[in-house]
Design a protein around this motif. Structure first.
Motif, PDB file in Angstrom:
ATOM      1  N   CYS A   1      57.952  -0.063  27.797  1.00  0.00           N
ATOM      2  CA  CYS A   1      58.232   0.101  26.362  1.00  0.00           C
ATOM      3  C   CYS A   1      59.645   0.611  26.078  1.00  0.00           C
ATOM      4  N   ARG A   2      60.619   0.183  26.867  1.00  0.00           N
ATOM      5  CA  ARG A   2      61.993   0.650  26.649  1.00  0.00           C
ATOM      6  C   ARG A   2      62.628   0.001  25.415  1.00  0.00           C
ATOM      7  N   ILE A   3      63.429   0.804  24.754  1.00  0.00           N
ATOM      8  CA  ILE A   3      64.315   0.339  23.688  1.00  0.00           C
ATOM      9  C   ILE A   3      65.704   0.819  24.089  1.00  0.00           C
ATOM     10  N   ASP A   4      66.632  -0.116  24.246  1.00  0.00           N
ATOM     11  CA  ASP A   4      67.992   0.234  24.673  1.00  0.00           C
ATOM     12  C   ASP A   4      68.002   1.098  25.931  1.00  0.00           C
ATOM     13  N   GLY A   5      67.131   0.769  26.871  1.00  0.00           N
ATOM     14  CA  GLY A   5      67.114   1.456  28.161  1.00  0.00           C
ATOM     15  C   GLY A   5      66.337   2.758  28.212  1.00  0.00           C
ATOM     16  N   LYS A   6      65.781   3.205  27.084  1.00  0.00           N
ATOM     17  CA  LYS A   6      65.041   4.474  27.045  1.00  0.00           C
ATOM     18  C   LYS A   6      63.594   4.200  26.642  1.00  0.00           C
ATOM     19  N   LEU A   7      62.653   4.825  27.379  1.00  0.00           N
ATOM     20  CA  LEU A   7      61.237   4.639  27.048  1.00  0.00           C
ATOM     21  C   LEU A   7      60.937   5.156  25.643  1.00  0.00           C
ATOM     22  N   LEU A   8      60.206   4.358  24.877  1.00  0.00           N
ATOM     23  CA  LEU A   8      59.761   4.763  23.543  1.00  0.00           C
ATOM     24  C   LEU A   8      58.893   6.013  23.644  1.00  0.00           C
ATOM     25  N   TYR A   9      57.974   6.026  24.605  1.00  0.00           N
ATOM     26  CA  TYR A   9      57.108   7.176  24.894  1.00  0.00           C
ATOM     27  C   TYR A   9      57.025   7.322  26.400  1.00  0.00           C
ATOM     28  N   GLU A  10      56.673   8.520  26.852  1.00  0.00           N
ATOM     29  CA  GLU A  10      56.375   8.776  28.256  1.00  0.00           C
ATOM     30  C   GLU A  10      55.059   9.526  28.328  1.00  0.00           C
ATOM     31  N   GLY A  11      54.311   9.290  29.409  1.00  0.00           N
ATOM     32  CA  GLY A  11      53.123  10.083  29.651  1.00  0.00           C
ATOM     33  C   GLY A  11      51.834   9.298  29.660  1.00  0.00           C
ATOM     34  N   LYS A  12      50.760  10.053  29.720  1.00  0.00           N
ATOM     35  CA  LYS A  12      49.417   9.502  29.865  1.00  0.00           C
ATOM     36  C   LYS A  12      48.692   9.453  28.518  1.00  0.00           C
ATOM     37  N   LEU A  13      47.992   8.366  28.329  1.00  0.00           N
ATOM     38  CA  LEU A  13      47.103   8.256  27.175  1.00  0.00           C
ATOM     39  C   LEU A  13      45.918   9.185  27.399  1.00  0.00           C
ATOM     40  N   GLY A  14      45.544   9.879  26.367  1.00  0.00           N
ATOM     41  CA  GLY A  14      44.400  10.775  26.464  1.00  0.00           C
ATOM     42  C   GLY A  14      44.774  12.214  26.768  1.00  0.00           C
ATOM     43  N   SER A  15      46.037  12.460  27.157  1.00  0.00           N
ATOM     44  CA  SER A  15      46.484  13.846  27.327  1.00  0.00           C
ATOM     45  C   SER A  15      47.836  14.050  26.644  1.00  0.00           C
ATOM     46  N   ASP A  16      48.799  13.186  26.934  1.00  0.00           N
ATOM     47  CA  ASP A  16      50.136  13.323  26.352  1.00  0.00           C
ATOM     48  C   ASP A  16      50.309  12.504  25.078  1.00  0.00           C
ATOM     49  N   LEU A  17      49.586  11.390  24.989  1.00  0.00           N
ATOM     50  CA  LEU A  17      49.780  10.439  23.891  1.00  0.00           C
ATOM     51  C   LEU A  17      48.461  10.055  23.246  1.00  0.00           C
ATOM     52  N   THR A  18      48.533   9.720  21.966  1.00  0.00           N
ATOM     53  CA  THR A  18      47.360   9.248  21.232  1.00  0.00           C
ATOM     54  C   THR A  18      47.199   7.742  21.414  1.00  0.00           C
ATOM     55  N   VAL A  19      46.060   7.222  21.025  1.00  0.00           N
ATOM     56  CA  VAL A  19      45.838   5.776  21.046  1.00  0.00           C
ATOM     57  C   VAL A  19      46.863   5.081  20.146  1.00  0.00           C
ATOM     58  N   ALA A  20      47.175   5.671  18.996  1.00  0.00           N
ATOM     59  CA  ALA A  20      48.158   5.067  18.079  1.00  0.00           C
ATOM     60  C   ALA A  20      49.538   4.985  18.740  1.00  0.00           C
ATOM     61  N   GLN A  21      49.944   6.008  19.464  1.00  0.00           N
ATOM     62  CA  GLN A  21      51.222   5.963  20.174  1.00  0.00           C
ATOM     63  C   GLN A  21      51.189   4.925  21.297  1.00  0.00           C
ATOM     64  N   GLY A  22      50.055   4.843  21.984  1.00  0.00           N
ATOM     65  CA  GLY A  22      49.902   3.832  23.027  1.00  0.00           C
ATOM     66  C   GLY A  22      49.970   2.429  22.455  1.00  0.00           C
ATOM     67  N   TYR A  23      49.381   2.238  21.287  1.00  0.00           N
ATOM     68  CA  TYR A  23      49.418   0.955  20.586  1.00  0.00           C
ATOM     69  C   TYR A  23      50.875   0.570  20.300  1.00  0.00           C
ATOM     70  N   GLU A  24      51.668   1.515  19.799  1.00  0.00           N
ATOM     71  CA  GLU A  24      53.090   1.265  19.538  1.00  0.00           C
ATOM     72  C   GLU A  24      53.835   0.939  20.827  1.00  0.00           C
ATOM     73  N   ALA A  25      53.510   1.659  21.901  1.00  0.00           N
ATOM     74  CA  ALA A  25      54.141   1.403  23.200  1.00  0.00           C
ATOM     75  C   ALA A  25      53.800  -0.011  23.688  1.00  0.00           C
ATOM     76  N   ALA A  26      52.545  -0.423  23.516  1.00  0.00           N
ATOM     77  CA  ALA A  26      52.135  -1.770  23.930  1.00  0.00           C
ATOM     78  C   ALA A  26      52.853  -2.833  23.098  1.00  0.00           C
ATOM     79  N   ARG A  27      53.016  -2.575  21.822  1.00  0.00           N
ATOM     80  CA  ARG A  27      53.735  -3.514  20.948  1.00  0.00           C
ATOM     81  C   ARG A  27      55.189  -3.664  21.412  1.00  0.00           C
ATOM     82  N   GLN A  28      55.854  -2.548  21.705  1.00  0.00           N
ATOM     83  CA  GLN A  28      57.236  -2.616  22.178  1.00  0.00           C
ATOM     84  C   GLN A  28      57.307  -3.286  23.552  1.00  0.00           C
ATOM     85  N   THR A  29      56.341  -3.032  24.387  1.00  0.00           N
ATOM     86  CA  THR A  29      56.291  -3.671  25.704  1.00  0.00           C
ATOM     87  C   THR A  29      56.192  -5.178  25.546  1.00  0.00           C
TER      88      THR A  29
END
Length: 154
Positions: free
Chosen positions: A42-70
């Motif tokens: 899920c990089r944008i301009d070489g930097k990850l949009l989010y980092e971490g694990k779903l269910g502890s660091d990130l919400t499903v909504a953030q994961g959804y955004e990461a999948a969209r960018q991916t």
């Protein structure tokens, strides 16, 4: 009839330059009329949009955004390979990995971010087979990694 490029513009999406491989592999491999992409994150301009694990660091909504960018990055790889996304006849398959905390079981909802984008852009041609798999770790601590197979015009 609206073109793929017009649909992408209508959605406010800019397909970037294809990300450079982070190791020794090619971003895509064409076999006949099929293109197989290497895993993208899920990089944008070489930097990850989010980092971490779903269910502890990130919400499903953030994961959804990461999948969209991916998926946008997967499309960038395909565009670099074939020159024009309107040459995509159909999306065949997605193989998606979700960096998951113990007990996290909502991988399909995360990867819907990629799948729904494909249907928004390509309509029926964007419908695909899919696997959404939990992973205990992913490279560079990306929350999502996706590879895809598309059929293109000859």
């Amino acid at each position: 009839m609206i073109t793929v490029k017009e649909k992408i513009n209508e959605l406010g999406i800019e397909i970037p330059e294809a990300p450079k491989p982070g190791a020794v592999y090619v971003p895509a491999k064409r076999v006949g009329n099929l293109i197989y992409t290497s895993g993208q994150d899920c990089r944008i301009d070489g930097k990850l949009l989010y980092e971490g694990k779903l269910g502890s660091d990130l919400t499903v909504a953030q994961g959804y955004e990461a999948a969209r960018q991916t998926m946008i990055n997967c499309l960038a790889v395909i565009q670099a390979e074939i020159g024009d996304l309107s040459k995509v006849k159909q999306v065949v398959k997605l193989l998606a990995f979700v960096n998951s905390a113990p007990g996290f079981v909502q991988q399909p909802y995360v990867i819907n971010g990629a799948s729904e984008l494909l249907e928004e852009i390509f309509g029926e041609k964007g419908q695909h087979a899919r696997s959404a798999i939990a992973s205990n770790e992913l490279p560079f601590n990306t929350p999502v990694e996706i590879e895809m197979i598309v059929e293109v015009e000859s």
